[in-house]
Write a protein that holds these residues in place. Structure first.
Motif, short mmCIF file in Angstrom:
data_model
loop_
_atom_site.label_atom_id
_atom_site.label_comp_id
_atom_site.label_asym_id
_atom_site.label_seq_id
_atom_site.Cartn_x
_atom_site.Cartn_y
_atom_site.Cartn_z
N LEU A 242 10.71 5.12 1.28
CA LEU A 242 10.12 6.45 0.22
C LEU A 242 10.41 5.57 -1.76
CD1 LEU A 242 8.94 8.49 -0.38
CD2 LEU A 242 10.75 10.13 -1.08
N GLU A 243 11.32 5.14 -1.42
CA GLU A 243 12.51 4.45 -2.87
C GLU A 243 10.89 3.54 -2.65
OE1 GLU A 243 16.32 3.11 -2.76
OE2 GLU A 243 17.02 5.58 -2.37
N PHE A 244 10.39 2.23 -1.71
CA PHE A 244 9.86 1.76 -1.99
C PHE A 244 8.56 2.06 -2.81
CE2 PHE A 244 6.90 -1.74 -0.45
CZ PHE A 244 7.15 -3.43 -1.75
N TYR A 245 7.89 3.21 -2.14
CA TYR A 245 7.02 3.91 -2.60
C TYR A 245 6.68 4.29 -3.69
CZ TYR A 245 3.77 8.33 -3.01
OH TYR A 245 2.87 8.85 -3.34
N ASN A 246 7.68 4.27 -4.38
CA ASN A 246 8.01 5.20 -5.58
C ASN A 246 7.63 4.29 -6.65
OD1 ASN A 246 8.11 7.99 -5.45
ND2 ASN A 246 10.50 7.77 -4.76
N LYS A 247 8.29 3.00 -6.38
CA LYS A 247 8.08 1.67 -7.52
C LYS A 247 6.63 0.85 -7.31
CE LYS A 247 13.26 -0.68 -6.33
NZ LYS A 247 13.78 -1.20 -5.69
N LEU A 248 6.10 1.44 -6.10
CA LEU A 248 5.25 0.71 -6.17
C LEU A 248 4.19 1.83 -6.91
CD1 LEU A 248 4.31 0.36 -1.62
CD2 LEU A 248 4.46 -1.55 -3.79
N ILE A 249 3.64 3.39 -6.90
CA ILE A 249 3.64 4.10 -7.30
C ILE A 249 4.19 3.92 -8.93
CG2 ILE A 249 2.89 6.80 -7.92
CD1 ILE A 249 2.16 5.76 -5.26
N GLU A 250 5.13 3.59 -9.39
CA GLU A 250 5.55 3.57 -11.19
C GLU A 250 4.63 1.94 -11.20
OE1 GLU A 250 9.63 3.64 -10.91
OE2 GLU A 250 9.91 5.19 -10.26
N ASN A 251 4.05 1.62 -10.57
CA ASN A 251 3.50 0.25 -11.38
C ASN A 251 2.39 -0.31 -11.54
OD1 ASN A 251 5.72 -0.83 -11.53
ND2 ASN A 251 6.21 -1.90 -9.30
N ASN A 252 1.96 1.01 -11.15
CA ASN A 252 -0.02 1.15 -10.38
C ASN A 252 -0.53 1.97 -11.72
OD1 ASN A 252 -0.56 0.03 -8.72
ND2 ASN A 252 -0.81 1.64 -7.19
N GLU B 199 0.72 -1.61 0.06
CA GLU B 199 0.47 -0.10 -0.06
C GLU B 199 0.95 1.64 -0.15
OE1 GLU B 199 -2.55 2.69 -0.61
OE2 GLU B 199 -3.22 0.36 -0.13
N PRO B 200 0.96 2.31 -0.92
CA PRO B 200 1.77 2.76 -0.89
C PRO B 200 2.13 4.36 0.03
CG PRO B 200 0.47 2.53 -2.83
CD PRO B 200 0.24 2.04 -2.64
N ASP B 201 0.45 4.37 0.40
CA ASP B 201 0.56 5.24 1.23
C ASP B 201 0.81 4.63 2.59
OD1 ASP B 201 -1.35 7.21 -0.28
OD2 ASP B 201 -3.14 6.86 0.63
N PHE B 202 0.54 3.70 3.50
CA PHE B 202 1.68 2.84 4.48
C PHE B 202 3.39 3.62 4.20
CE2 PHE B 202 -1.56 -0.76 5.01
CZ PHE B 202 -2.31 0.77 5.09
N GLN B 203 3.63 3.07 2.80
CA GLN B 203 4.83 3.45 2.84
C GLN B 203 5.51 5.07 2.85
OE1 GLN B 203 7.35 0.77 2.54
NE2 GLN B 203 5.74 -0.51 3.09
N TYR B 204 5.04 5.88 1.90
CA TYR B 204 5.04 7.19 2.56
C TYR B 204 4.71 7.73 3.40
CZ TYR B 204 4.94 12.14 1.09
OH TYR B 204 5.32 13.30 0.44
N ASN B 205 3.85 7.31 4.81
CA ASN B 205 3.73 8.05 5.92
C ASN B 205 4.48 7.61 6.59
OD1 ASN B 205 1.51 9.59 4.47
ND2 ASN B 205 0.07 8.79 6.41
N LEU B 206 5.08 5.75 6.73
CA LEU B 206 5.87 5.45 6.85
C LEU B 206 7.29 6.42 6.77
CD1 LEU B 206 6.92 3.93 9.22
CD2 LEU B 206 7.17 1.96 7.49
N ALA B 207 7.70 6.76 5.88
CA ALA B 207 9.12 7.62 5.18
C ALA B 207 8.28 9.04 5.72
CB ALA B 207 9.43 7.72 3.78
N PHE B 208 8.14 9.30 6.07
CA PHE B 208 7.66 10.73 6.45
C PHE B 208 7.79 10.61 7.60
CE2 PHE B 208 5.45 14.23 8.62
CZ PHE B 208 5.67 15.23 8.31
#
Length: 88
Positions: A78-88, A54-63
């Motif tokens: 944040l890198e994992f978030y970006n990968k998840l966003i790119e794949n959607n 879940e991208p939002d989980f990763q983003y908020n954890l990074a924050f």
């Protein structure tokens, strides 16, 4: 006041369903609103441990990691978030 109510309500929800990742995520968001990054991080970590795609989980954890002065961990999520966003 509303974040505290949300925390109480979602804590009841996760007692009933401990695998409900969005319950932990929402508690984390409420703690973010209160400025308690340490508690928010704890709940975002739990949400990620249940559902790490879940991208939002990763983003908020990074924050939270950024706010807690842990830049390497922040960058990793944040890198994992970006990968998840790119794949959607």
């Amino acid at each position: 006041e509303r974040p505290l109510l949300a925390i109480d309500n979602y804590k009841m929800v996760i007692k009933l369903n401990p695998e409900f990742s969005y319950g932990y995520y929402n508690i984390g968001c409420a703690y973010l609103k209160l400025g308690d990054y340490k508690k928010a991080k704890k709940y975002f970590e739990k949400a990620v441990s249940i559902k790490n795609t879940e991208p939002d989980f990763q983003y908020n954890l990074a924050f939270c990691y950024k706010k807690l002065n842990k830049p390497k961990l922040a960058q990793r999520h944040l890198e994992f978030y970006n990968k998840l966003i790119e794949n959607n």
